[in-house]
Structure formats: structure tokens, C-alpha cells
Design a protein around this motif. Structure first.
Motif, short mmCIF file in Angstrom:
data_model
loop_
_atom_site.label_atom_id
_atom_site.label_comp_id
_atom_site.label_asym_id
_atom_site.label_seq_id
_atom_site.Cartn_x
_atom_site.Cartn_y
_atom_site.Cartn_z
N TYR A 280 0.89 -1.21 -0.11
CA TYR A 280 0.24 0.11 -0.10
C TYR A 280 0.77 1.20 0.06
O TYR A 280 1.99 1.34 0.49
CB TYR A 280 -0.82 0.04 1.30
CG TYR A 280 -0.21 0.09 2.60
CD1 TYR A 280 -0.05 1.28 3.32
CD2 TYR A 280 0.20 -1.07 3.05
CE1 TYR A 280 0.70 1.19 4.50
CE2 TYR A 280 0.92 -0.93 4.34
CZ TYR A 280 0.86 0.09 5.05
OH TYR A 280 1.68 0.11 6.26
N ASP A 284 -0.81 7.92 1.26
CA ASP A 284 -2.19 8.26 0.60
C ASP A 284 -3.12 8.34 1.98
O ASP A 284 -3.37 7.57 2.71
CB ASP A 284 -2.86 7.21 -0.36
CG ASP A 284 -2.03 7.17 -1.69
OD1 ASP A 284 -1.16 8.12 -1.79
OD2 ASP A 284 -2.32 6.40 -2.50
N GLU A 286 -6.36 8.22 1.56
CA GLU A 286 -7.30 7.09 1.18
C GLU A 286 -6.28 5.78 0.77
O GLU A 286 -5.92 5.73 -0.38
CB GLU A 286 -8.53 7.28 0.25
CG GLU A 286 -9.49 8.07 0.77
CD GLU A 286 -10.67 8.11 0.00
OE1 GLU A 286 -10.51 7.99 -1.33
OE2 GLU A 286 -11.93 8.49 0.55
N LYS A 287 -6.31 4.84 1.70
CA LYS A 287 -5.26 3.83 1.41
C LYS A 287 -5.99 2.59 0.60
O LYS A 287 -7.12 2.18 1.14
CB LYS A 287 -4.69 3.24 2.55
CG LYS A 287 -3.76 4.43 3.14
CD LYS A 287 -2.83 3.76 4.33
CE LYS A 287 -1.99 4.91 4.73
NZ LYS A 287 -2.31 6.14 5.02
N CYS A 288 -5.47 1.94 -0.25
CA CYS A 288 -5.85 0.86 -1.12
C CYS A 288 -4.74 -0.36 -0.59
O CYS A 288 -3.82 -0.22 -0.80
CB CYS A 288 -6.06 0.83 -2.43
SG CYS A 288 -7.48 1.73 -2.84
N ASP A 290 -3.47 -3.86 -1.47
CA ASP A 290 -3.13 -5.17 -2.37
C ASP A 290 -2.58 -6.01 -1.70
O ASP A 290 -1.61 -6.15 -1.07
CB ASP A 290 -2.23 -4.58 -3.57
CG ASP A 290 -3.01 -3.67 -4.34
OD1 ASP A 290 -4.26 -3.47 -4.32
OD2 ASP A 290 -2.16 -2.91 -5.14
N ARG A 308 -7.91 -6.43 -3.67
CA ARG A 308 -7.65 -4.89 -3.33
C ARG A 308 -8.77 -4.80 -2.16
O ARG A 308 -9.77 -4.68 -2.58
CB ARG A 308 -7.51 -4.22 -4.54
CG ARG A 308 -7.58 -2.74 -4.21
CD ARG A 308 -7.44 -1.59 -5.23
NE ARG A 308 -5.96 -1.68 -5.57
CZ ARG A 308 -5.29 -0.70 -6.01
NH1 ARG A 308 -6.05 0.28 -6.53
NH2 ARG A 308 -4.09 -0.62 -6.16
N ILE A 309 -8.20 -4.45 -1.22
CA ILE A 309 -9.11 -3.91 0.00
C ILE A 309 -8.95 -2.30 0.06
O ILE A 309 -8.03 -1.54 0.33
CB ILE A 309 -8.60 -4.39 1.19
CG1 ILE A 309 -8.52 -5.92 0.92
CG2 ILE A 309 -9.56 -4.03 2.36
CD1 ILE A 309 -7.78 -6.73 2.43
N GLY A 310 -10.10 -1.89 -0.03
CA GLY A 310 -10.16 -0.29 0.07
C GLY A 310 -10.91 0.25 -1.21
O GLY A 310 -11.35 -0.51 -2.08
N PRO A 311 -10.79 1.57 -1.42
CA PRO A 311 -9.94 2.56 -0.52
C PRO A 311 -10.66 2.73 0.80
O PRO A 311 -11.87 2.81 1.01
CB PRO A 311 -10.18 3.85 -1.28
CG PRO A 311 -11.30 3.60 -2.02
CD PRO A 311 -11.51 2.19 -2.35
N TYR A 339 -12.35 -3.10 9.74
CA TYR A 339 -12.75 -3.06 8.49
C TYR A 339 -13.77 -4.16 7.94
O TYR A 339 -13.17 -5.39 7.88
CB TYR A 339 -11.80 -2.51 7.35
CG TYR A 339 -12.18 -2.37 5.97
CD1 TYR A 339 -13.12 -1.14 5.77
CD2 TYR A 339 -12.31 -3.33 4.93
CE1 TYR A 339 -13.49 -0.99 4.37
CE2 TYR A 339 -12.77 -3.05 3.61
CZ TYR A 339 -13.61 -1.99 3.52
OH TYR A 339 -14.05 -1.50 2.18
N GLN A 344 -18.31 -2.10 4.03
CA GLN A 344 -17.04 -0.98 3.74
C GLN A 344 -17.18 -0.26 5.04
O GLN A 344 -16.92 1.17 4.75
CB GLN A 344 -17.44 -0.43 2.28
CG GLN A 344 -17.36 -1.34 1.35
CD GLN A 344 -17.44 -0.51 -0.16
OE1 GLN A 344 -17.61 0.78 -0.13
NE2 GLN A 344 -17.24 -1.29 -1.36
#
Length: 389
Positions: A280, A284, A286-288, A290, A308-311, A339, A344
């Protein structure tokens, strides 16, 4: 009274099956019923059967290390999931005070679990202890007698099980400066619980210098421990086999064009029994996250980008996976949150007291003995009353 006598005289295989369903806390009390029960509950065959049964029942407990200052382990909370709760609510059930960690520094780490056991390691003071949070037995490890250079630093540790000898071992990597060669070199030493002693073992000829990670996911699985490591500007995975006592270097996946592991934050993990890496962009807002999984151990081409978890907004870093794709994280305020990918949404678990350097450990209860001491229950566990909001 007749029912009690009948219970004591029932066939051993039936008794073993019944007892294997029970939590460790009950079994510790039942050892006092009679000598036969004491011997049965401490029997290695029953210990294995009980742990396998609890694993099959998916009786997973969450242990959260949180606190601040020198007494970093003064607050550890045990969390339990209510299977009947459709919303999968999680609530703090106990706050644990562990006296033997009072002298540990804030940089101490929790390693494991391994068959229900946990290792606590403090690189600042070289103190290490093995702890069974279910039976509340702990064992501070003896100091290592191995000679090393005057200028030495205690680095990464690993904790695991040797299936060949049925022994639990702690591996420690020590970095030392050799004046004659004017360079830093790595030294490896291993502790055996059966022998209750340390000894030096060979390392790789070119062992990576930068080994380890901030406390995140558990990286022990199936007799191997894994560390994030770097050699030059390249990232890699360092593995240690506790049975053969050998190191191995494993490759990272190719994250894609224009993406470098050096420019992103990443942590190793174990996901569904496979080595995994979570990548990740730490800067950022807003984080994604992987999730990469190595489907065939040691084969670079077997890496697959699983999800992929997020954002997700307002979070700092990941801590541990949970059921149904859930992910525990540390938020930007230093608090533990969960989370839920289905909604979400983030849920603040509202741990009591200071949270400091968060670390989450998921484990299954175990009766594994460690030949240590058991603190008085009143000194170890301080009950807390949590009101549902």
C-alpha cells in the motif's frame, strides 16, 4: 454423587472426546479432580487432540497488545467473537496485566502464535519469554552464553515448532561489529525449549542486513518463520526452517509496471496457509491494500494478486486479517479498528486505556506446557466491565 462416579468411570476414549470440547480454563481446574484426569489432560496426545478440536471448532481468540511508555505490555486485551451475533460484534472481555513484562521496553514485539504459544521479545534489553495465554503459564528464557563482539545489537527474532523433535524454538539474529574486518556481520543463535539452552547456528553467506518489520501480521506457518528483508535497494523474503535450521531467500512478486516495492509500504502475512504480502501507499489519505499470495512456496511465478481492499480513509497501517475478509487496522488516531468489506465500514473497538504500539494476534487455545511458572490469576487478569454503546 452417582453421576460424578459414573463420569469418572466412563471409557477413556469417550472422556477424551468430551474433554477436548472444553476451554483450557475449565481443563486447568479439572486437573484437580483426580490423578487420572491430571495425567490425561497433561498427556501430549490429548494436548494435540484438544488443540485440533478447538481449531476445527474455529474457536479463535484475539489478543491485542496495547499500551504506552516502558510498561508497554501492562495492558493486553482478549477479545472474543459472538457466533450468534449476525453483525459479528466484538467486545473486550478481559484486560490482562502481565507482571513479568514490566521491564520490557516499548519496542518489544509479540511473535506467533505457534500452537497456541506466544513469544515476547525485547531487542533493546535482549529479554525473551514464552507465554501460553490460555493456561497463563510463562517462561522467561535464560541469557545466551554465546560470545559475541563488544558492539552488538539484538535484531529480529522468530518463534516456531520443530516437527522432527517436537520442540519449540526461538531464533535470534544478532548484528555485531568486527573491528578486525571493520564491518557488521550477522550471527544466528537458537534456543531450544526442551534443552532450555542457546547455541549458535550457521547463517547464509550473504544474509540480508536489513531484516524485520514493525509489529503487524503473524508470519509463522508450518514450521517456517518469514521476515521482510532488503538487500541493497531490493526487497526480499527471508525464511527459516525450524526443523532443518536453515535459512532461505524467497522472491517477491512483480507488482506491475511503474510500481516498486521500495516506494511502497509492505508487510508479510500468512493468508489461507500461504505466504502473502500486503502492499500500500503509506502517504495516501485513502489507502488501498493490495493482497498478493504465493500459491506455491518458493516459486516466483506463483504469486497472484488476490484482492484489493479499500479505499479506506483515516487509517495508518494494517494489523491482522479477520473472518469473512475483515481486516484489523490502526487508524490515524492510533486506535484499533475493524474494516468490514461487506459494508465497507470501520468499527472502532474502543479498547480501554492507552493504545500506543498496537499489535493484534489471533490464536487458538492450547494446553501445551512450557515448563514455566503460572502467575496467580488475580495478578494476571483484571476484569473489566464494558458497556455496550
Amino acid at each position: 454423587m452417582a453421576e460424578d462416579v459414573e463420569m469418572l468411570n466412563m471409557p477413556e476414549d469417550v472422556l477424551i472426546d468430551i474433554l477436548s470440547w472444553l476451554p483450557v480454563k475449565s481443563l486447568v481446574r479439572f486437573r484437580c479432580v483426580c490423578k487420572a484426569w491430571f495425567d490425561l489432560i497433561r498427556n501430549p496426545v490429548f494436548v494435540v487432540k484438544h488443540h485440533l478440536k478447538q481449531t476445527t471448532l474455529n474457536n479463535i481468540t484475539l489478543l491485542v497488545r496495547h499500551g504506552e511508555g516502558d510498561n508497554i505490555f501492562s495492558l493486553i486485551s482478549s477479545l472474543a467473537k459472538d457466533e450468534d451475533d449476525a453483525e459479528q460484534m466484538i467486545a473486550v472481555t478481559e484486560t490482562i496485566n502481565i507482571p513479568f513484562t514490566n521491564s520490557f521496553s516499548e519496542y518489544a514485539q509479540v511473535l506467533g502464535p505457534c500452537n497456541g504459544l506466544i513469544c515476547l521479545s525485547d531487542p533493546n534489553s535482549s529479554k525473551i519469554a514464552i507465554w501460553n495465554p490460555s493456561s497463563r503459564e510463562f517462561k522467561p528464557l535464560p541469557l545466551s552464553p554465546i560470545k559475541r563482539a563488544k558492539h552488538s545489537a539484538f535484531g529480529s527474532c522468530g518463534f516456531g515448532f520443530d516437527r522432527k523433535t517436537n520442540d519449540y524454538k526461538v531464533l535470534r539474529i544478532v548484528t555485531q561489529y568486527l573491528n578486525q574486518r571493520r564491518c557488521w556481520v550477522n550471527q544466528a543463535e537458537i534456543y531450544s525449549l526442551d534443552a532450555d539452552s542457546w547455541r549458535e547456528i550457521p547463517t547464509l553467506e550473504h544474509l540480508p542486513q536489513d531484516i524485520g518489520d514493525i509489529p503487524c501480521f503473524n508470519t509463522y506457518h508450518d514450521g517456517h518463520y518469514y521476515w521482510r528483508a532488503f538487500r541493497g535497494r531490493g526487497g526480499l523474503i527471508l525464511s527459516f526452517d525450524f526443523a532443518d535450521e536453515v535459512f532461505e531467500v524467497l522472491p517477491l512478486p512483480d507488482p506491475g509496471e511503474g510500481i516498486s516495492w521500495n516506494n511502497y509500504s509492505w508487510h508479510l502475512a500468512i493468508f489461507n496457509g500461504c505466504i502473502a504480502a500486503v502492499l500500500y501507499a503509506w502517504q495516501d489519505p485513502e489507502k488501498c491494500f493490495d493482497l498478493w499470495v504465493m500459491t506455491e512456496r518458493g516459486v516466483k511465478d506463483s504469486w497472484v494478486k488476490q484482492a484489493r481492499i479499500g479505499p479506506i480513509s483515516g487509517v495508518d497501517r494494517p494489523l491482522e486479517f479477520w473472518r469473512n475478509g475483515g481486516l484489523f487496522l490502526k487508524n490515524s488516531r492510533g486506535q484499533l479498528v475493524l474494516y468490514d468489506p461487506s459494508t465497507q465500514q470501520l468499527k472502532n473497538l474502543q479498547l480501554p486505556g492507552p493504545q500506543g504500539r498496537l499489535q493484534v494476534v489471533t490464536y487458538v487455545e492450547s494446553l501445551v506446557p512450557i515448563n514455566g511458572r503460572r502467575e496467580d490469576e488475580d495478578d494476571l487478569f483484571v476484569r473489566t466491565t464494558i458497556q455496550n454503546s
